[in-house]
Write a protein that holds these residues in place. Structure first.
Motif: not given
Length: 246
Positions: A10, A15, A24, A22, A80
């Protein structure tokens, strides 16, 4: 086709920047976006691109899967959003599509990479209930000429192969409630069976057709009686598009 996971940690994932922070974004996939890596260097295969992402890509870019002639590797979770479509922070390409990169390394077999990519895309279409008209080229979102090779008159062929894979997976599910013979391609006479086998033998002949030849697995499926009617029809479209009937 097995999709091997090599998920980017991660803290190494590129990002988005929103209000100076920043971040996600979670994603529910609605599209699949097809790319080509445009890297023809020897060794620029799926593993190399997976390593590039896993080790922390210096570019502000990330995608979900890379595919070559040997394997498919997943780098981002499918829930994601990646940064691959070139349509900005809030564009549907980035925010709602799974990014699939097809490798074009010179020491790989591009035709086999396409076959593998179509298998992967068909699986994703099935998994997320994504219709074929929502499998789109990178160019759809940003105007970039990508995937360059497929956009040279081969896009329809690729989508047909993806759809064949999707239908094949649907057939597998259907056989849980229907007799398998009802969905398999069964020639009604010995003459038609021999003709079909001869045609498939020709279409899968790499000596004659080179990299345009279809995968020999289709011939083997026919011989084993496991070639579905929908796949048989799809193969005719693919063979015609590749010019195998000339």
């Amino acid at each position: 086709m097995i999709i091997r996971q090599q998920i980017i940690p991660s803290y190494k994932r590129p990002k988005y920047t929103v209000d100076g922070k920043k971040v996600s974004f979670a994603m529910v996939p609605e599209y699949i976006t097809i790319h080509e890596t445009a890297n023809t260097g020897n060794g620029a295969n799926a593993q190399a691109h997976a390593n590039l992402q896993f080790n922390g890509n210096s570019r502000q870019a990330s995608w979900h899967i890379q595919v070559d002639d040997l394997q498919a590797i997943q780098s981002l979770p499918f829930d994601e959003a990646g940064i691959h479509a070139g349509d900005g922070t809030y564009g549907n390409g980035n925010r709602k599509s799974i990014g699939v990169e097809i490798c074009v390394n010179a020491d790989g077999d591009f035709e086999k990479a396409l076959d593998n990519a179509s298998a992967v895309v068909g699986q994703l279409m099935k998994q997320f209930d994504i219709p074929s008209h929502k499998v789109v080229p990178h160019k759809h979102w940003s105007g970039k000429n990508c995937p360059a090779n497929l956009l040279k008159g081969r896009w329809e062929e690729f989508i047909n192969l993806c759809s064949v894979e999707r239908r094949q997976l649907d057939d597998v599910v259907s056989t849980q409630t229907e007799k398998e013979d009802d969905k398999m391609y069964k020639p009604t006479s010995k003459a038609l069976k021999d003709l079909t086998e001869d045609l498939l033998s020709d279409m899968t002949d790499e000596t004659k057709h080179g990299k345009q030849a279809l995968n020999k697995d289709w011939l083997n499926q026919f011989k084993q009686g496991t070639l579905s009617e929908s796949n048989a029809i799809g193969l005719l479209f693919a063979a015609a598009k590749r010019g195998l009937f000339k």
